[in-house]
Design a protein around this motif. Structure first.
Motif, PDB file in Angstrom:
ATOM      1  N   THR A 115       1.013  -1.316   0.086  1.00  0.00           N
ATOM      2  CA  THR A 115      -0.177  -0.285  -0.027  1.00  0.00           C
ATOM      3  C   THR A 115       0.454   1.326  -0.034  1.00  0.00           C
ATOM      4  O   THR A 115       1.902   1.163   0.688  1.00  0.00           O
ATOM      5  N   ARG A 116       0.320   2.395  -0.952  1.00  0.00           N
ATOM      6  CA  ARG A 116       1.068   3.384  -1.032  1.00  0.00           C
ATOM      7  C   ARG A 116       0.192   4.590  -0.258  1.00  0.00           C
ATOM      8  O   ARG A 116      -0.742   4.360  -1.422  1.00  0.00           O
ATOM      9  N   ASP A 117       0.497   4.965   0.192  1.00  0.00           N
ATOM     10  CA  ASP A 117      -0.216   6.560   0.774  1.00  0.00           C
ATOM     11  C   ASP A 117      -2.176   6.585   0.549  1.00  0.00           C
ATOM     12  O   ASP A 117      -2.954   6.673   0.029  1.00  0.00           O
ATOM     13  N   GLY A 118      -2.151   5.036   1.151  1.00  0.00           N
ATOM     14  CA  GLY A 118      -3.339   4.631   1.428  1.00  0.00           C
ATOM     15  C   GLY A 118      -4.515   3.989   0.117  1.00  0.00           C
ATOM     16  O   GLY A 118      -5.083   3.265   0.280  1.00  0.00           O
ATOM     17  N   GLU A 119      -3.198   3.518  -1.105  1.00  0.00           N
ATOM     18  CA  GLU A 119      -3.415   2.617  -1.792  1.00  0.00           C
ATOM     19  C   GLU A 119      -3.723   1.736  -2.006  1.00  0.00           C
ATOM     20  O   GLU A 119      -2.039   1.618  -2.256  1.00  0.00           O
ATOM     21  N   ARG A 120      -3.867   0.661  -2.447  1.00  0.00           N
ATOM     22  CA  ARG A 120      -3.358  -0.310  -2.950  1.00  0.00           C
ATOM     23  C   ARG A 120      -2.868  -0.440  -4.267  1.00  0.00           C
ATOM     24  O   ARG A 120      -2.520   0.135  -5.223  1.00  0.00           O
ATOM     25  N   THR A 122      -0.778  -1.008  -7.458  1.00  0.00           N
ATOM     26  CA  THR A 122      -0.787  -2.155  -8.987  1.00  0.00           C
ATOM     27  C   THR A 122       0.126  -2.462  -9.748  1.00  0.00           C
ATOM     28  O   THR A 122       1.149  -1.113  -8.924  1.00  0.00           O
ATOM     29  N   ARG A 125       1.710   1.034 -10.338  1.00  0.00           N
ATOM     30  CA  ARG A 125       2.168   2.059  -9.868  1.00  0.00           C
ATOM     31  C   ARG A 125       2.222   0.846  -9.096  1.00  0.00           C
ATOM     32  O   ARG A 125       2.877   0.785  -7.795  1.00  0.00           O
TER      33      ARG A 125
END
Length: 160
Positions: A115-120, A122, A125
């Motif tokens: 996770t980066r900055d609250g988002e899983r 992909t 990314r």
């Protein structure tokens, strides 16, 4: 890989694997067989990976601004596979690989971020798994040699 312990994280859809990745496996962790015999495979679900204690490293990388990365300690993932060694060879989906000394795991608290900055994360990314060190806290981590250890799109780890 017939002669090595396979630790497979089955997270989501199968990936299109490079020559270094294990087909239909999200992550494979292997170690040399002590007697040269075959090893058993263990699969982990996404829920099991996410159930591991989460560590947070807020840092920049050579490719990202300061970001909040979350994931289990890489040492915790390796404990689940019951592997030990002197170094890890980490492979990415694009066939990139690098050796990481085992001592880095304790010295820097390296995580396998999902996770980066609250988002899983992909594949587009830096994900779904990204080896992250606390780069901004240690001048020693701000060199090209250490930067090479920040591996994204991790698909396999061989314990050496």
């Amino acid at each position: 890989m017939a002669a090595s312990l396979m630790f497979v994280l089955a997270l989501g859809a199968p990936m299109i694997a490079s020559a270094q990745c294990v087909r239909d496996a999200f992550l494979a962790v292997s170690s040399p067989a002590p007697t040269g015999g075959l090893r058993n495979a263990v699969e982990l679900t996404e829920a099991q990976l996410l159930a591991l204690p989460t560590s947070i490293i807020t840092t920049s990388t050579e490719w990202t601004p300061v970001s909040r990365f979350e994931g289990p300690l890489l040492s915790d993932v390796l404990k689940l596979a019951a592997v030990q060694g002197r170094a890890l060879r980490v492979f990415a989906m694009d066939d990139y690989s690098i050796s990481i000394p085992w001592s880095d795991l304790a010295q820097y608290g390296v995580i396998l971020a999902h996770t980066r900055d609250g988002e899983r994360m992909t594949r587009r990314r830096f994900g779904p798994l990204f080896v992250i060190y606390p780069r901004d806290k240690f001048a020693a981590l701000q060199t090209p040699t250490m930067g090479a250890r920040f591996v994204w799109q991790v698909c396999r780890i061989d314990v050496e």
